[in-house]
Design a protein around this motif. Structure first.
Motif, PDB file in Angstrom:
ATOM      1  N   MET A   1       3.263  16.334  -9.406  1.00 51.77           N
ATOM      2  CA  MET A   1       3.381  16.771 -10.760  1.00 51.77           C
ATOM      3  C   MET A   1       2.249  17.414 -11.198  1.00 51.77           C
ATOM      4  SD  MET A   1       5.235  13.292 -12.184  1.00 51.77           S
ATOM      5  CE  MET A   1       5.108  13.961 -13.786  1.00 51.77           C
ATOM      6  N   ILE A   2       1.177  17.220 -11.214  1.00 51.35           N
ATOM      7  CA  ILE A   2      -0.260  17.956 -11.615  1.00 51.35           C
ATOM      8  C   ILE A   2      -0.206  19.277 -10.881  1.00 51.35           C
ATOM      9  CG2 ILE A   2      -2.594  17.959 -11.663  1.00 51.35           C
ATOM     10  CD1 ILE A   2      -2.791  14.931 -11.949  1.00 51.35           C
ATOM     11  N   LEU A   3       0.065  19.447  -9.724  1.00 53.82           N
ATOM     12  CA  LEU A   3       0.303  20.696  -9.104  1.00 53.82           C
ATOM     13  C   LEU A   3       0.953  21.471  -9.783  1.00 53.82           C
ATOM     14  CD1 LEU A   3      -1.195  22.470  -6.719  1.00 53.82           C
ATOM     15  CD2 LEU A   3       0.223  21.358  -5.171  1.00 53.82           C
ATOM     16  N   GLY A   4       2.286  20.952  -9.983  1.00 59.05           N
ATOM     17  CA  GLY A   4       3.438  21.753 -10.652  1.00 59.05           C
ATOM     18  C   GLY A   4       3.136  22.457 -11.872  1.00 59.05           C
ATOM     19  N   ILE A   5       2.350  21.519 -12.776  1.00 59.24           N
ATOM     20  CA  ILE A   5       1.786  21.785 -14.035  1.00 59.24           C
ATOM     21  C   ILE A   5       1.066  23.197 -14.071  1.00 59.24           C
ATOM     22  CG2 ILE A   5       0.656  21.211 -16.181  1.00 59.24           C
ATOM     23  CD1 ILE A   5       2.073  18.321 -15.738  1.00 59.24           C
TER      24      ILE A   5
ATOM     25  N   MET B   1       0.859  -1.190   0.129  1.00 55.64           N
ATOM     26  CA  MET B   1      -0.023   0.099  -0.026  1.00 55.64           C
ATOM     27  C   MET B   1       0.788   1.096  -0.121  1.00 55.64           C
ATOM     28  SD  MET B   1      -2.920   1.225  -0.369  1.00 55.64           S
ATOM     29  CE  MET B   1      -4.215  -0.287   0.284  1.00 55.64           C
ATOM     30  N   ILE B   2       1.966   1.304   0.762  1.00 59.82           N
ATOM     31  CA  ILE B   2       2.913   2.314   0.710  1.00 59.82           C
ATOM     32  C   ILE B   2       3.287   2.788  -0.729  1.00 59.82           C
ATOM     33  CG2 ILE B   2       5.067   1.271   1.100  1.00 59.82           C
ATOM     34  CD1 ILE B   2       4.159   4.360   2.913  1.00 59.82           C
ATOM     35  N   MET B   3       3.607   1.766  -1.605  1.00 63.08           N
ATOM     36  CA  MET B   3       4.036   2.198  -2.985  1.00 63.08           C
ATOM     37  C   MET B   3       2.910   2.857  -3.701  1.00 63.08           C
ATOM     38  SD  MET B   3       7.005   1.307  -3.639  1.00 63.08           S
ATOM     39  CE  MET B   3       7.214   1.278  -5.317  1.00 63.08           C
ATOM     40  N   ARG B   4       1.814   2.349  -3.508  1.00 61.68           N
ATOM     41  CA  ARG B   4       0.271   3.110  -3.981  1.00 61.68           C
ATOM     42  C   ARG B   4       0.249   4.512  -3.554  1.00 61.68           C
ATOM     43  NH1 ARG B   4      -4.274  -1.588  -4.065  1.00 61.68           N
ATOM     44  NH2 ARG B   4      -3.212  -2.810  -5.248  1.00 61.68           N
ATOM     45  N   ILE B   5       0.671   4.813  -2.378  1.00 61.89           N
ATOM     46  CA  ILE B   5       0.354   6.199  -1.627  1.00 61.89           C
ATOM     47  C   ILE B   5       1.743   7.016  -2.342  1.00 61.89           C
ATOM     48  CG2 ILE B   5       0.588   7.465   0.401  1.00 61.89           C
ATOM     49  CD1 ILE B   5      -0.720   4.933   1.675  1.00 61.89           C
ATOM     50  N   LEU B   6       2.705   6.371  -2.461  1.00 61.97           N
ATOM     51  CA  LEU B   6       3.799   7.294  -2.922  1.00 61.97           C
ATOM     52  C   LEU B   6       3.520   7.703  -4.500  1.00 61.97           C
ATOM     53  CD1 LEU B   6       7.012   5.408  -1.424  1.00 61.97           C
ATOM     54  CD2 LEU B   6       6.139   7.656  -0.795  1.00 61.97           C
ATOM     55  N   VAL B   7       3.093   6.604  -5.109  1.00 64.99           N
ATOM     56  CA  VAL B   7       3.065   6.911  -6.634  1.00 64.99           C
ATOM     57  C   VAL B   7       2.014   8.062  -6.699  1.00 64.99           C
ATOM     58  CG1 VAL B   7       1.887   6.062  -9.075  1.00 64.99           C
ATOM     59  CG2 VAL B   7       3.691   4.750  -7.611  1.00 64.99           C
ATOM     60  N   LEU B   8       0.661   8.098  -6.011  1.00 63.23           N
ATOM     61  CA  LEU B   8      -0.406   8.985  -6.080  1.00 63.23           C
ATOM     62  C   LEU B   8       0.142  10.352  -5.644  1.00 63.23           C
ATOM     63  CD1 LEU B   8      -3.406   6.889  -4.630  1.00 63.23           C
ATOM     64  CD2 LEU B   8      -3.065   7.555  -7.164  1.00 63.23           C
ATOM     65  N   ALA B   9       0.891  10.397  -4.395  1.00 62.67           N
ATOM     66  CA  ALA B   9       1.512  11.718  -4.151  1.00 62.67           C
ATOM     67  C   ALA B   9       2.472  12.317  -5.359  1.00 62.67           C
ATOM     68  CB  ALA B   9       2.310  11.489  -2.810  1.00 62.67           C
ATOM     69  N   LEU B  10       3.136  11.376  -5.977  1.00 61.24           N
ATOM     70  CA  LEU B  10       4.090  11.939  -6.945  1.00 61.24           C
ATOM     71  C   LEU B  10       3.518  12.468  -7.866  1.00 61.24           C
ATOM     72  CD1 LEU B  10       6.985  12.012  -7.752  1.00 61.24           C
ATOM     73  CD2 LEU B  10       6.758  10.058  -9.097  1.00 61.24           C
ATOM     74  N   VAL B  11       2.159  11.793  -8.504  1.00 60.26           N
ATOM     75  CA  VAL B  11       1.527  12.267  -9.414  1.00 60.26           C
ATOM     76  C   VAL B  11       0.560  13.556  -8.985  1.00 60.26           C
ATOM     77  CG1 VAL B  11      -0.573  11.802 -10.795  1.00 60.26           C
ATOM     78  CG2 VAL B  11       1.016   9.985 -10.636  1.00 60.26           C
ATOM     79  N   ALA B  12       0.017  13.744  -7.705  1.00 64.39           N
ATOM     80  CA  ALA B  12      -0.585  15.035  -7.397  1.00 64.39           C
ATOM     81  C   ALA B  12       0.550  16.171  -7.400  1.00 64.39           C
ATOM     82  CB  ALA B  12      -0.939  14.546  -5.944  1.00 64.39           C
TER      83      ALA B  12
END
Length: 74
Positions: free
Chosen positions: A60-64, A47-58
């Protein structure tokens, strides 16, 4: 006399056969559970990997979005 004893205590051979049948059913059920448990593919990602991937995507989207807003303002 033997008939009275048989009626009083039941047929021991039937009881033994019923016990064997119930044991066989329990064993078959256990085998079915093990087969299902061993052959159903489980999700191996923690589950921690899923959370990290979702946080990274969020992030990136916020940066864009921030980059687009800041680029449009200046």
């Amino acid at each position: 006399m033997a008939n009275k004893m048989k009626n009083k205590y039941g047929n021991p051979q039937k009881n033994i056969d019923a016990l064997k049948a119930s044991e066989a059913a329990k064993l078959a059920k256990e085998v079915d559970k093990q087969i299902v448990h061993n052959h159903v593919p489980t999700d191996r990602k923690p589950m921690i990997m899923r959370i990290l991937v979702l946080a990274l995507v969020a992030v990136m989207i916020l940066g864009i979005v921030i980059g687009a807003v800041a680029g449009g303002v200046f």
